[in-house]
Design a protein around this motif. Structure first.
Motif, PDB file in Angstrom:
ATOM      1  N   PHE A 157       0.816  -1.216   0.000  1.00 46.87           N
ATOM      2  CA  PHE A 157       0.000   0.000   0.000  1.00 46.87           C
ATOM      3  C   PHE A 157       0.852   1.269   0.000  1.00 46.87           C
ATOM      4  O   PHE A 157       1.949   1.308   0.557  1.00 46.87           O
ATOM      5  CB  PHE A 157      -0.921   0.015   1.212  1.00 46.87           C
ATOM      6  N   ASP A 158       0.273   2.324  -0.602  1.00 46.78           N
ATOM      7  CA  ASP A 158       0.899   3.646  -0.588  1.00 46.78           C
ATOM      8  C   ASP A 158       0.555   4.412   0.682  1.00 46.78           C
ATOM      9  O   ASP A 158       1.366   5.206   1.174  1.00 46.78           O
ATOM     10  CB  ASP A 158       0.429   4.465  -1.804  1.00 46.78           C
ATOM     11  N   LEU A 159      -0.665   4.201   1.190  1.00 48.41           N
ATOM     12  CA  LEU A 159      -1.167   4.919   2.353  1.00 48.41           C
ATOM     13  C   LEU A 159      -1.976   3.968   3.220  1.00 48.41           C
ATOM     14  O   LEU A 159      -2.497   2.962   2.735  1.00 48.41           O
ATOM     15  CB  LEU A 159      -2.072   6.083   1.931  1.00 48.41           C
ATOM     16  N   ALA A 160      -2.098   4.314   4.504  1.00 49.82           N
ATOM     17  CA  ALA A 160      -2.982   3.581   5.401  1.00 49.82           C
ATOM     18  C   ALA A 160      -3.641   4.586   6.341  1.00 49.82           C
ATOM     19  O   ALA A 160      -3.077   5.642   6.643  1.00 49.82           O
ATOM     20  CB  ALA A 160      -2.217   2.533   6.201  1.00 49.82           C
ATOM     21  N   CYS A 161      -4.841   4.241   6.796  1.00 52.36           N
ATOM     22  CA  CYS A 161      -5.573   5.154   7.669  1.00 52.36           C
ATOM     23  C   CYS A 161      -6.463   4.354   8.612  1.00 52.36           C
ATOM     24  O   CYS A 161      -6.822   3.209   8.342  1.00 52.36           O
ATOM     25  CB  CYS A 161      -6.418   6.143   6.863  1.00 52.36           C
ATOM     26  N   SER A 162      -6.820   4.983   9.716  1.00 52.37           N
ATOM     27  CA  SER A 162      -7.705   4.345  10.685  1.00 52.37           C
ATOM     28  C   SER A 162      -8.364   5.436  11.522  1.00 52.37           C
ATOM     29  O   SER A 162      -7.688   6.147  12.267  1.00 52.37           O
ATOM     30  CB  SER A 162      -6.913   3.393  11.588  1.00 52.37           C
ATOM     31  N   ALA A 163      -9.670   5.574  11.388  1.00 51.22           N
ATOM     32  CA  ALA A 163     -10.430   6.551  12.167  1.00 51.22           C
ATOM     33  C   ALA A 163     -11.108   5.819  13.317  1.00 51.22           C
ATOM     34  O   ALA A 163     -12.158   5.205  13.131  1.00 51.22           O
ATOM     35  CB  ALA A 163     -11.456   7.265  11.290  1.00 51.22           C
TER      36      ALA A 163
END
Length: 297
Positions: A157-163
């Motif tokens: 992956f290029d980016l990862a996120c978690s809200a």
């Protein structure tokens, strides 16, 4: 005892959304006992999967309108990625492979797909992912898995996120952070939001009764709800701000920003301990912006 940072159970909100999915998950258990006690990796994971499977319907009914179907909101304050650009400018997301951890009904991933990104929405809860299917998955891949054992190759992956996904509920956050770093390409960014650690010192109440310190900020003992056999059915783990920073560094990330959203004037809702009253006095959310440097180990 009230939970110091409960992100899911909250005061009912007026909502006009239709009923969710016709078949129900397993029946609700009897009211659990709230306590503070140790809870390890396996127990915490098991409790989280069961809790979110049982409560996904109520969560989406109560908060679905606020979260939207294809909106990227970082927390109860309502900070929107459209304005924050913590993952980068929207026009630069096109074609990027993005992993969303603790995706719930994949609202954030749906927004990412609309920007031309290639998101994968991962969640531990089967029921939450059913809601993602209900809303629609055009351009979004769904994966049911534990954040501590990501089923992807290195540098995927290029980016990862978690809200508010995964990290508040895991006993070993460094394990999760290392997994995220592993699946990111060098130069990749991981942005995650959690309950602001200061909230653990206050009661989980949105009114004046929630403004007086009632517990030690430095007490890391997990908040646990357990059934009549002593089995955990909900677990939330506390880390101080310093703990979170050290976790990020220990996992091999570089911390480039720590965002504490202020409560906006337009937001009048109460959500658990979050409210305009408290939000104007103490932070409710902390957002960590982390980068895997270009140099590899």
């Amino acid at each position: 005892m009230t939970p110091p940072g409960r992100v899911a159970r909250s005061r009912p909100q007026t909502n006009t959304r239709e009923p969710i999915i016709q078949e129900r998950a397993e029946p609700q258990p009897l009211e659990p006992e709230a306590t503070r006690r140790p809870a390890g990796v396996a127990e915490s994971s098991r409790a989280s999967r069961g809790w979110w499977d049982r409560n996904a319907d109520d969560y989406q009914v109560e908060h679905g309108t606020f979260l939207g179907d294809d909106r990227f909101v970082w927390g109860p304050e309502g900070l929107d990625e459209v304005e924050a650009e913590l993952l980068g400018p929207a026009e630069e997301l096109k074609g990027k492979a993005v992993l969303e951890i603790g995706a719930g009904a994949a609202q954030c991933s749906r927004w990412l797909a609309a920007q031309g990104a290639r998101p994968v929405a991962l969640d531990l809860s089967h029921r939450q992912l059913q809601h993602a299917l209900r809303i629609g998955t055009k351009g979004v891949a769904l994966v049911e898995a534990d954040a501590g054992a990501l089923p992807f190759g290195d540098g995927t992956f290029d980016l990862a996120c978690s809200a508010y996904g995964a990290l508040p509920f895991v006993a070993d956050p460094v394990r999760v952070l290392r997994e995220v770093r592993r699946v990111l390409r060098p130069g990749g960014r991981f942005v995650f939001s959690v309950s602001h650690p200061i909230r653990w010192a206050f009661p989980d109440e949105p009114g004046p009764e929630g403004l007086s310190v009632s517990a030690s900020y430095f007490d890391r003992t997990p908040y646990v709800e357990q059934d009549d056999k002593g089995r955990a059915v909900y677990v939330e783990h506390h880390r101080t701000v310093g703990d979170r920073v050290r976790d990020v560094v220990a996992a091999g990330f570089r911390l480039v920003d720590l965002v504490e959203p202020e409560w906006p004037s337009w937001n009048s809702q109460e959500w658990g301990g979050w409210s305009p009253l408290r939000g104007n006095l103490i932070p409710g959310t902390a957002i960590f912006v982390c980068v895997r440097d270009e140099r590899d180990e």
